[in-house]
Design a protein around this motif. Structure first.
Motif, PDB file in Angstrom:
ATOM      1  N   HIS A  20     -11.173   5.218  -7.573  1.00  0.00           N
ATOM      2  CA  HIS A  20     -11.324   6.277  -6.573  1.00  0.00           C
ATOM      3  C   HIS A  20     -10.599   7.555  -7.010  1.00  0.00           C
ATOM      4  N   HIS A  59      -6.046  -2.713  -7.112  1.00  0.00           N
ATOM      5  CA  HIS A  59      -5.519  -1.687  -8.015  1.00  0.00           C
ATOM      6  C   HIS A  59      -6.617  -1.044  -8.855  1.00  0.00           C
ATOM      7  N   CYS A  61      -9.653   3.097   4.491  1.00  0.00           N
ATOM      8  CA  CYS A  61      -9.530   2.700   3.091  1.00  0.00           C
ATOM      9  C   CYS A  61     -10.365   1.441   2.869  1.00  0.00           C
ATOM     10  N   ARG A  90      -0.826   3.774  -2.218  1.00  0.00           N
ATOM     11  CA  ARG A  90      -1.954   4.448  -1.591  1.00  0.00           C
ATOM     12  C   ARG A  90      -1.452   5.520  -0.626  1.00  0.00           C
ATOM     13  N   ARG A 126      -8.662   1.273  -6.472  1.00  0.00           N
ATOM     14  CA  ARG A 126      -7.916   2.471  -6.127  1.00  0.00           C
ATOM     15  C   ARG A 126      -7.908   3.437  -7.311  1.00  0.00           C
ATOM     16  N   TYR A 163       0.808  -1.227   0.000  1.00  0.00           N
ATOM     17  CA  TYR A 163       0.000   0.000   0.000  1.00  0.00           C
ATOM     18  C   TYR A 163       0.839   1.273   0.000  1.00  0.00           C
ATOM     19  N   CYS A 185       2.613   7.381  -6.909  1.00  0.00           N
ATOM     20  CA  CYS A 185       2.355   5.954  -6.678  1.00  0.00           C
ATOM     21  C   CYS A 185       3.476   5.104  -7.268  1.00  0.00           C
ATOM     22  N   CYS A 201      -5.514   9.723  -1.782  1.00  0.00           N
ATOM     23  CA  CYS A 201      -5.932   8.627  -0.917  1.00  0.00           C
ATOM     24  C   CYS A 201      -5.919   9.077   0.533  1.00  0.00           C
TER      25      CYS A 201
END
Lengths: 315, 49, 66
Positions: free
Chosen positions: A252, A246, A223, A212, A249, A209, A263, A218
């Protein structure tokens, strides 16, 4: 880019002395080469540690979420767009911020450089256009342009879109870049080929993570990966769970991602998960002519309805 | 993401449109029947000895 | 085994399609029995994770209707 530092220090000291901000967020030298770390200067003396070079890729906007105090923050083009997104999403107020704009010519890709050399890199010296990498038994000068992070090489918003101070002249924006070459390649694949492609891409993921945590978008208090009732996604390395993580995420971040590259930069196993966010970025651009974080006064496409919506069923 | 676009369908049916509802259900079912069973992103339970 | 029948998860808005489904039932209308209805308070409740969760659990298709 290197010449910015005097101006950065000057502005930071002024802001702190005049008590216009309680701290200035910037970068200081990291403990290993090519890894600058965030630095939070709370007094004019702290400012001495600030640095600025091509290793300042971390997105500082990450540190603004839900802060209450007045903050001065250094902002590259991508950071500034994330700050705008934060303002739109009420994670910080505009009047809390003094945004110190830093026109950016791209950050260098540590992973790319490390892969070029056998041994450990001991020192990296940088000037305006080149970097010299030194290590045990080798020394090589590289052109910065060749070792940029991929997202920087295709960046079209190098200058901060919002700023109160500016540390140098605005740089020329790149115009003739093809931002979505890799996305188009994947789009052309058949569904089954895509599935295989993504499974291979995500295979090394260890579910740490880091992506994230490095992402300024994020900031959810809990989460979805940490929710257990119901558990949307398993925590192991099962391929279905990894891709679910993935994909979700990325969704989002739809309409919010600025392709800052935080990332990918933070990933310990070097997965290019930016292809997912980039696909959604491309869709937003094509369907809604939307690029995230350009204007704090415009509502994002996913929380507005326009009669011209491209989808038929909703009309 | 390895899922055929037709596997996810959206529509808009008012609560007075029972006929349209029936029609849409039939269409959706046929579209997905044509695609065959879904194989990707299905969570398989680890085999226990 | 007879012909394969798909499993379809239908997310229906309480105020729109769920009402339509109810009306279809009251009206004794016939429609394929492949759908498994989940009532959501509003289509705004829909979330990409519902879609992925449905597929994970073995659905062959997902239908969202407002």
């Amino acid at each position: 880019m290197l010449s910015y530092i005097d101006k950065i220090k000057e502005i930071s000291i002024r802001l702190l002395k005049e008590c216009r901000v309680e701290m200035v967020i910037g970068f200081r030298k990291g403990t290993v080469p090519m890894m600058n770390e965030p630095h939070f200067a709370k007094s004019p003396e702290d400012v001495e540690n600030f640095v600025w070079d091509s290793n300042c890729g971390i997105n500082l906007c990450n540190y603004l979420t839900n802060r209450g105090e007045k903050i001065g923050i250094l902002a590259k083009g991508c950071d500034s767009r994330n700050i705008v997104t934060h303002i739109i999403e009420n994670k910080i107020k505009r009047d809390q911020l003094v945004i110190i704009g830093v026109p950016c010519k791209g950050m260098i890709d540590k992973r790319k450089i490390s892969a070029m050399f056998e041994g450990e890199i001991g020192e990296v010296i940088e000037n305006e256009n080149n970097i010299t990498v030194k290590g045990d038994g080798f020394e090589k000068t590289l052109n910065k342009k060749d070792v940029l992070q991929q997202n920087c090489a295709i960046c079209i918003h190098r200058n901060p879109v919002i700023h109160d101070e500016l540390v140098g002249d605005l740089v020329e924006e790149q115009i003739d870049v093809d931002r979505y070459e890799d996305v188009r390649e994947i789009e052309a694949l058949a569904p089954q080929e895509k599935a295989t492609h993504f499974e291979k891409l995500l295979e090394p993921c260890i579910r740490c993570y880091a992506c994230r945590n490095a992402c300024p978008l994020c900031y959810c208090p809990t989460c979805f990966t940490d929710e257990s009732r119901p558990q949307w996604v398993g925590k192991g390395q099962d391929p279905t769970d990894v891709s679910t993580f993935h994909f979700l995420r990325a969704y989002h971040c739809a309409g919010r991602c600025t392709d800052c590259g935080a990332c990918e930069r933070s990933c310990p196993v070097g997965i290019n998960m930016r292809v997912f966010t980039k696909k959604l970025e491309k869709d937003c651009l094509e369907l809604f002519e939307w690029e995230a974080g350009l204007d704090p006064d415009v509502r994002p496409p996913l929380d507005t309805y326009r009669p011209g919506d491209p989808d038929e069923f909703i009309k | 993401m390895g899922i055929e676009p037709d596997r996810l369908q959206f529509s808009w049916v008012s609560s007075a449109e029972a006929t349209k509802f029936v029609q849409v259900v039939t269409e959706v079912t046929r579209a997905i029947k044509d695609l065959g069973p879904n194989k990707n992103l299905v969570k398989t339970m680890p085999k226990v000895a | 085994m007879s012909e394969w029948e798909p499993k379809i998860v239908a997310f229906l808005c309480n105020w729109c399609s769920y009402g339509a489904a109810d009306l279809a039932g009251v009206g004794r209308m016939e429609y394929p029995s492949n759908i498994r209805v989940i009532r959501i308070p509003c289509t705004g409740r829909m979330d990409p994770k519902f879609f992925l969760a449905a597929l994970r659990e073995g659905a062959d298709g997902v239908w969202v209707s407002g």
